[in-house]
Scaffold this motif. Sequence first.
Motif, PDB file in Angstrom:
ATOM      1  N   LYS A 208       0.808  -1.217   0.000  1.00  0.00           N
ATOM      2  CA  LYS A 208       0.000   0.000   0.000  1.00  0.00           C
ATOM      3  C   LYS A 208       0.844   1.271   0.000  1.00  0.00           C
ATOM      4  N   MET A 209       2.117   1.168   0.376  1.00  0.00           N
ATOM      5  CA  MET A 209       2.947   2.359   0.545  1.00  0.00           C
ATOM      6  C   MET A 209       4.261   2.197  -0.208  1.00  0.00           C
ATOM      7  N   PRO A 210       4.862   3.314  -0.637  1.00  0.00           N
ATOM      8  CA  PRO A 210       6.201   3.239  -1.230  1.00  0.00           C
ATOM      9  C   PRO A 210       7.217   2.719  -0.214  1.00  0.00           C
ATOM     10  N   ARG A 211       8.320   2.228  -0.718  1.00  0.00           N
ATOM     11  CA  ARG A 211       9.428   1.753   0.119  1.00  0.00           C
ATOM     12  C   ARG A 211      10.610   2.700  -0.028  1.00  0.00           C
ATOM     13  N   ALA A 212      11.177   3.096   1.089  1.00  0.00           N
ATOM     14  CA  ALA A 212      12.334   3.993   1.091  1.00  0.00           C
ATOM     15  C   ALA A 212      13.544   3.254   1.620  1.00  0.00           C
ATOM     16  N   PHE A 213      14.705   3.585   1.056  1.00  0.00           N
ATOM     17  CA  PHE A 213      15.968   2.985   1.475  1.00  0.00           C
ATOM     18  C   PHE A 213      17.003   4.086   1.591  1.00  0.00           C
ATOM     19  N   LEU A 214      17.712   4.104   2.696  1.00  0.00           N
ATOM     20  CA  LEU A 214      18.767   5.076   2.925  1.00  0.00           C
ATOM     21  C   LEU A 214      20.063   4.330   3.201  1.00  0.00           C
ATOM     22  N   LEU A 215      21.098   4.703   2.464  1.00  0.00           N
ATOM     23  CA  LEU A 215      22.429   4.150   2.691  1.00  0.00           C
ATOM     24  C   LEU A 215      23.310   5.272   3.216  1.00  0.00           C
ATOM     25  N   ALA A 216      23.848   5.083   4.391  1.00  0.00           N
ATOM     26  CA  ALA A 216      24.673   6.102   5.047  1.00  0.00           C
ATOM     27  C   ALA A 216      25.937   5.427   5.566  1.00  0.00           C
ATOM     28  N   ARG A 217      26.812   6.202   6.166  1.00  0.00           N
ATOM     29  CA  ARG A 217      28.012   5.627   6.765  1.00  0.00           C
ATOM     30  C   ARG A 217      28.563   6.577   7.809  1.00  0.00           C
ATOM     31  N   ARG A 218      29.289   5.992   8.743  1.00  0.00           N
ATOM     32  CA  ARG A 218      29.954   6.827   9.735  1.00  0.00           C
ATOM     33  C   ARG A 218      31.178   7.436   9.068  1.00  0.00           C
ATOM     34  N   PRO A 219      31.281   8.756   9.055  1.00  0.00           N
ATOM     35  CA  PRO A 219      32.415   9.387   8.367  1.00  0.00           C
ATOM     36  C   PRO A 219      33.737   9.071   9.051  1.00  0.00           C
ATOM     37  N   VAL A 220      34.781   9.151   8.272  1.00  0.00           N
ATOM     38  CA  VAL A 220      36.130   9.087   8.807  1.00  0.00           C
ATOM     39  C   VAL A 220      36.557  10.525   9.129  1.00  0.00           C
ATOM     40  N   ALA A 221      36.846  10.788  10.368  1.00  0.00           N
ATOM     41  CA  ALA A 221      37.190  12.149  10.779  1.00  0.00           C
ATOM     42  C   ALA A 221      38.522  12.579  10.203  1.00  0.00           C
ATOM     43  N   ALA A 222      38.703  13.867  10.036  1.00  0.00           N
ATOM     44  CA  ALA A 222      39.958  14.418   9.518  1.00  0.00           C
ATOM     45  C   ALA A 222      41.100  13.980  10.430  1.00  0.00           C
ATOM     46  N   GLY A 223      42.120  13.410   9.815  1.00  0.00           N
ATOM     47  CA  GLY A 223      43.265  12.962  10.574  1.00  0.00           C
ATOM     48  C   GLY A 223      43.109  11.581  11.179  1.00  0.00           C
ATOM     49  N   GLU A 224      41.930  10.983  10.985  1.00  0.00           N
ATOM     50  CA  GLU A 224      41.668   9.654  11.543  1.00  0.00           C
ATOM     51  C   GLU A 224      41.959   8.614  10.477  1.00  0.00           C
ATOM     52  N   PRO A 225      42.696   7.545  10.806  1.00  0.00           N
ATOM     53  CA  PRO A 225      42.972   6.513   9.807  1.00  0.00           C
ATOM     54  C   PRO A 225      41.708   5.782   9.428  1.00  0.00           C
ATOM     55  N   ALA A 226      41.600   5.404   8.174  1.00  0.00           N
ATOM     56  CA  ALA A 226      40.439   4.637   7.716  1.00  0.00           C
ATOM     57  C   ALA A 226      40.419   3.280   8.376  1.00  0.00           C
ATOM     58  N   ALA A 227      39.218   2.733   8.579  1.00  0.00           N
ATOM     59  CA  ALA A 227      39.096   1.394   9.180  1.00  0.00           C
ATOM     60  C   ALA A 227      39.768   0.370   8.284  1.00  0.00           C
ATOM     61  N   GLY A 228      40.341  -0.632   8.915  1.00  0.00           N
ATOM     62  CA  GLY A 228      40.991  -1.711   8.170  1.00  0.00           C
ATOM     63  C   GLY A 228      42.453  -1.463   7.966  1.00  0.00           C
TER      64      GLY A 228
END
Length: 228
Positions: A208-228
């Motif tokens: 009966k209703m539309p479906r919504a999808f949101l893809l987000a992520r936790r940002p990598v802060a300035a000066g912070e090493p990327a995960a992994g």
Amino acid sequence: MRAPEFLQSTQSSYDAIAEAYTAEHPDSLAGRPLEQALLAAFVDQARASGGAQRPPVADIGSGPGYVTARLHEAGLPVFGVDSSPRMVALARKAHPELRFHVGSMTALDLPDETLGGIVALYSIIHVPDDHLPSVFAGFHRVLRPGAPVLLGFQAGGENGHQRLTERFGREISLDYYWRTPDAVAGHLTRAGLGLYARVLREPEPGEKMPRAFLLARRPVAAGEPAAG
């Protein structure tokens, strides 16, 4: 600490209808290529952000466990979380090789920055508006920098609300909250999660209703090493 009233009613309602719900929805992603493509995009982002460490991802509101199983088949370390003990028992029976836990997105019992991603498909619909900020703050806390989150929900108008008192012939008390994609995106960004994509599809037969999808992520802060 006593669980919020809405969480208690959600748990007891799904406990009451767990078998019937699972029989009707053994895999709601089957035959839905858009949803499968979005899940694949999530998998790619989780792999990229996790790197060699391969931190686990959480399927929150895992229900019968079919999303958890798909993430496992895609090669991600994953576990499911659901507030309904009966749902968790059925998921464990259907997927004995996977981990499922009784828990709630309102109080994630996880250390900070330990998850490589979160999927929550059609589970925030039972969370009242005044609890969403703390839920998304909890997501931000447990996600590693760069890790993604994928949400799916029925898209309704502002402040939409519905309460079901019967389903599958069983007496329940289950609240549904319908929100616009913009409203949910606003909650995400205020919690410090960066929006990457939003998708809205029209109702399919039986919906009966539309479906919504949101893809987000936790940002990598300035000066912070990327995960992994």
